[in-house]
Design a protein around this motif. Structure first.
Motif, PDB file in Angstrom:
ATOM      1  N   ASP A  66       0.673  -0.712  -0.432  1.00 59.08           N
ATOM      2  CA  ASP A  66      -0.021  -0.082   0.280  1.00 59.08           C
ATOM      3  C   ASP A  66       1.213   1.143   0.296  1.00 59.08           C
ATOM      4  N   THR A 108      -5.271  -1.531  -7.125  1.00 55.30           N
ATOM      5  CA  THR A 108      -6.202  -1.232  -7.291  1.00 55.30           C
ATOM      6  C   THR A 108      -5.805   0.759  -6.807  1.00 55.30           C
ATOM      7  N   PRO A 109      -5.816   1.567  -7.624  1.00 53.08           N
ATOM      8  CA  PRO A 109      -6.292   2.568  -7.179  1.00 53.08           C
ATOM      9  C   PRO A 109      -7.081   2.771  -5.978  1.00 53.08           C
ATOM     10  N   TYR A 110      -7.406   3.656  -4.664  1.00 52.24           N
ATOM     11  CA  TYR A 110      -8.331   3.452  -4.297  1.00 52.24           C
ATOM     12  C   TYR A 110      -8.817   5.416  -3.634  1.00 52.24           C
ATOM     13  N   ALA A 165     -10.996   6.499  -2.084  1.00 50.16           N
ATOM     14  CA  ALA A 165     -11.620   7.310  -0.723  1.00 50.16           C
ATOM     15  C   ALA A 165     -10.900   7.433   0.461  1.00 50.16           C
ATOM     16  N   ALA A 166      -9.481   6.418   0.270  1.00 52.83           N
ATOM     17  CA  ALA A 166      -8.706   6.494   0.876  1.00 52.83           C
ATOM     18  C   ALA A 166      -7.066   7.185   0.794  1.00 52.83           C
ATOM     19  N   ALA A 226      -4.967   6.133  -1.607  1.00 53.80           N
ATOM     20  CA  ALA A 226      -4.322   5.093  -1.792  1.00 53.80           C
ATOM     21  C   ALA A 226      -4.252   4.430  -3.347  1.00 53.80           C
ATOM     22  N   LYS A 282      -3.081   0.198  -3.805  1.00 52.74           N
ATOM     23  CA  LYS A 282      -3.099  -1.337  -3.484  1.00 52.74           C
ATOM     24  C   LYS A 282      -2.684  -2.165  -4.462  1.00 52.74           C
TER      25      LYS A 282
END
Lengths: 453, 111
Positions: free
Chosen positions: B30, B67-69, B71-72, B74, B76
């Motif tokens: 991460d 996975t780009p996330y 919301a965070a 972030a 991963k």
């Protein structure tokens, strides 16, 4: 609006927490107190051996304070994955510890043990009925794998835990349980919808880990119908949007789709909003119920017996030709073990070189430099402990005493820090079962046993 | 900034860069940013992707779940471990020290 407050004391029961954090957390009048007892994280050994990776004295301290707090406040105390791996010996050892504490501290309460080590006949029946499915890249579960396994546990969802609460238990010791399940169960009973309930469970499963500074300690979660608020009771810690978001990524393959018993938690549109400088509100998660209720199986089998030794070298002439030296070392070990009658097929050897690629192995891509010292861990895996010990002894002496071009250090090539130098590690267990199964219902694999402590 | 031509590395601009097991057979890596603008810039460069992780760790790209996330703030990436946790020859049972190659990745933020 429904509301439930839950206090998780520590990331793992036995990792410790500040007693003052527990006191401050209890002052917030939580409805539930608990801690996760374990995980597969410390590796397959503990599930196979039936032992805990936590120290008994440390677990006893953590558990004693929690039981005293729960009894005083008349709230349930729930321990997930008791004893580290949640098998039958782990559950029984934890139950014995609870009874011991109760006796010593004069506590009394109704307790439930929820077993999670299904019998092999049930597993065979599910396999034969096509009700098992491999996870990761494992093959389909076959009969021999079930028979060979040293221990297989099933990971319970919240349903058996909720039933134990319904049936009046105040202290609940779960065998292997999905990490959030122990928190989801009371949340669902309080009328909270599954999405925030599962999310809260994920936040609570590791104590204060969603806070900074990140150390084993308590976390309080206030859960309402459409959101939750995370806050560490210890005033030296804070939950920030970053610290909570960081933890939301913990140990999941996907940050967005979380497969749980009974459904899927979707966190794509989650929002992390600070409600103070040390509390964070999380909202926006959704839950999709699964068509079929699945439970994860975890099992290990014995792959042989191991022995290891540790040593290091400070000799620059040797360090400059280490790769060649280790090739020659392996040849010497093969030759000498053959000479004493140990067949080559009976063992394997791995030499980790710290200072070179001891941490990342074949993934290491840093350029090779010439450090002033190198450390070695020699690992031998063999069909029996006797052979492992025998091969390791040969490997140790061959590493210590062997010639190499330009050798000046003619009394020995390695520094061994310990006598005895050789450490028998006992059986090596490896994960062999990591499969989903479809039980008859969410309770079928998890018998509940009540007692009065 | 210590990257070449003043190009920042992940270690210069991220607030978290970590690895951990995701079960005994997978390791997950991460990278998190505190600043939404920096996260968006990093995402826009396209440097972080499944192919990068495949190259850094020598695994086939189709084995990398990237996975780009948002919301965070972030990114991963999850990939198969070299050796299942705790099995013969494993070097990192918890998978907690497999993040370092990512620290040196340069992100052309100033381009």
């Amino acid at each position: 609006m429904n509301e439930i407050r839950m206090l998780s004391t520590s990331g793992i029961l036995g990792y410790g927490y500040a007693e003052d954090s527990l006191r401050r957390g209890m002052a917030r009048e939580p409805h539930i107190i608990g801690a996760d007892g374990g995980s597969t994280d410390p590796g397959p050994h503990y599930l196979g051996a039936g032992t805990s990776f936590c120290n008994r004295m440390a677990v006893k301290r953590d558990l004693k304070l929690m039981l005293q707090a729960a009894v005083a406040a008349r709230i349930p105390c729930i321990i997930g994955t008791a004893g580290g791996a949640g098998g039958e010996p782990h559950l029984q050892d934890t139950a014995a510890l609870v009874r011991e504490i109760a006796r010593e501290e004069g506590l009394s309460f109704p307790m439930a043990l929820i077993h999670a080590e299904p019998d092999r006949a049930t597993l065979h029946r599910m396999r034969e009925g096509g009700r098992t499915k491999p996870l990761a890249s494992l093959p389909e579960l076959d009969a021999a794998t079930i028979d060979r396994a040293e221990r297989i546990v099933a990971m319970m969802g919240p349903e058996p835990i909720a039933r134990a609460l319904d049936e009046g238990a105040q202290v609940i010791l779960c065998g292997r349980s999905s990490d959030p399940a122990q928190w989801v169960a009371p949340a669902l009973r309080a009328g909270i919808p599954p999405a925030p309930a599962w999310y809260a469970g994920k936040m609570l499963e590791c104590g204060a880990e969603p806070a900074v500074p990140k150390e084993p300690d308590c976390l309080l979660v206030t859960l309402r119908d459409d959101h939750l608020v995370c806050e560490p009771p210890n005033p030296i810690r804070r939950c920030t949007p970053l610290s909570v978001a960081n933890f939301a990524l913990h140990e999941n393959a996907s940050p967005i789709h979380h497969l749980e018993p009974g459904g899927m938690l979707d966190t794509e549109h989650v929002r992390f909003d600070p409600v103070s400088d040390r509390a964070v509100r999380v909202s926006g998660m959704t839950w999709t119920p699964a068509d079929t209720y699945t439970v994860k199986l975890e099992g290990v089998e014995r792959a042989g017996y191991r022995a290891i030794t540790l040593c290091g070298t400070r000799d620059p002439v040797l360090i400059g030709q280490m790769d060649d030296y280790l090739v020659g070392h392996r040849e010497r070990v093969v030759m000498k073990t053959t000479a004493i009658g140990i067949p080559g097929a009976a063992w394997q050897m791995k030499v980790r070189v710290y200072g070179q690629d001891g941490v990342m192995g074949a993934w290491e891509r840093a350029p090779r430099n010439t450090p002033h010292e190198l450390g070695f861990v020699v690992e031998v895996l063999a069909d029996s402990q006797e052979i492992a010990d025998g091969v390791l002894a040969v490997a140790r002496t061959s590493l210590l005493h062997a010639d190499f071009p330009g050798r000046l250090c003619r009394e020995g090539n390695m520094a061994f820090p310990f006598s005895p130098s050789d450490i028998p590690l006992g059986p090596l267990y490896r994960f062999s079962v990591f499969h989903l199964c479809v039980p008859d219902d969410p309770y079928a694999l998890f018998p509940i046993e009540h007692e009065r402590v | 900034m210590n990257g070449s031509d003043d190009m920042p590395r992940i270690r210069d601009i991220a607030q978290v860069c970590k690895s951990k097991n995701a079960g005994p057979f997978l390791v997950t890596i991460d990278v998190l940013f505190e600043d939404a603008a920096v996260y968006r810039q990093v995402k826009a460069t396209g440097v972080l992707n499944a192919a990068l992780f495949a190259r850094l760790y020598g695994v086939p790209e189709e084995k990398v779940l990237f996975t780009p996330y948002d919301a965070a703030l972030a990114f991963k990436a999850t990939l198969p471990r070299l050796v299942p946790a705790g099995d013969f020859g494993d070097t990192d049972v918890y998978g907690a020290q497999q993040h370092a190659p990512l620290l040196e990745v340069e992100i052309p933020l100033n381009a």
